[in-house]
Scaffold this active site. Sequence first.
Site: not given
Length: 406
Positions: A96, A118, A385
């Site tokens: 991310k 969020e 990930s």
Amino acid sequence: MFHTVSAQYRANDEGFFGDFGGAPLPPHLVDPIAEVATQYQEAVTDPEFINQLHTLFSAYVGRPSLLYFAANLTQELDGAKIYLKREDLNHTGAHKINHCLGEALLAKRMGKKTLIAETGAGQHGVALATAAALVGLGCEIHMGAIDIEKQHANVRRMEILGAHVVAVEEGGRSLKEAVDSAFGVYAAAPEDYFFAIGSVVGPHPYPSMVRDFQSVVGKEAKAQILQAEGRLPDYLIASVGGGSNALGLFTAFLDDETVNIQGVEPAGEGLDSQRHAATMSLGAPGMLHGMHTKVLQEEDGSPSPVHSIASGLDYPGVGPQHAHLESLGRVEYVSVTDEETINAFLKLSRTEGIIPALESSHALAQVIKLAPTLPKDAIIIANLSGRGDKDTDFVAEWLEDHDRKL
Ligand SMILES: *Cc1c(COP(=O)(O)O)cnc(C)c1O
């Protein structure tokens, strides 16, 4: 520049991937979001912006991330060669950070004061709070109260990084409600805030923009596998929540037709139970959070309550590009259960000494099913990930609840 693909895999000027995408928004949000699209278009053609981002990728995130040959796991499964794209080794421990840095740089360029978003597992919140601290912006994170309880360490990390964490107590008190809450605050003051969406979801330009920022993953993986094996892989596998780590890996390979691509969704306690978040498998076209996409929905069209042991996958929608890639037959979407995911989490930890995030463990569970069915010279790349340190207590409790021991 980012990896460009043939036109069939890109959005048109209105942000439509075939029938999916667009920007169906309430009137007061149309202009602010259109402004993001315009400014993003300008930014990506500015070499200075691209340079800034790539400098942060290498100097701050630690890119390129490793493409690791998992020899032990390969031997144990006795099938295809398994490579792992190690996004877990990025600063902050997941993929991310790639799009958060991109969004933070764009917000700064647009003169915004605060990033708002969020978060589900807390990974997006931590990555965004990190990017905000680095780039010099405020940060406000909305998080479901249940997720706050589950991911307490991440809440602390965000606060230490200077972010303001808002607990969302509405409805299922999870990711979906957190999105609604953050959108509400943004809508009231779009001139101060930049809405930093955490995946390839939401209105145009976010699905394309977040994908572009993540596409570095597949671009690196392609160069790395050509270096290691002298050829392209046979399969790519990644977990799909909103779908950003998946498109990050897939994008550079979409035009390579020999490469099979699979996205893995959470079947939770089973596709025939009410407790899953398998949007691609069981959803239907609908509207959610400013996009036309596949949605798990009730008869009245409202989004269904969803469940996954991986809070980052716990979402009743999916990025519109995934819905389009499925309709083109380019990507196949499969699902794995909570139990298969836990088993994969333990297997990677014990065969390779790598603790994967529960989200990433969904991709690994599919690898464990697929690899033994393939010849030994076949090659799989799975996207690892994120790292699983955040999930260790939860896994221990899950095992205890299911009468199993660590
Ligand atoms: C958030 C998250 C995901 C799911 O989000 P996508 O947008 O589908 O990638 C997957 N893995 C990790 C580690 C995450 O933090």
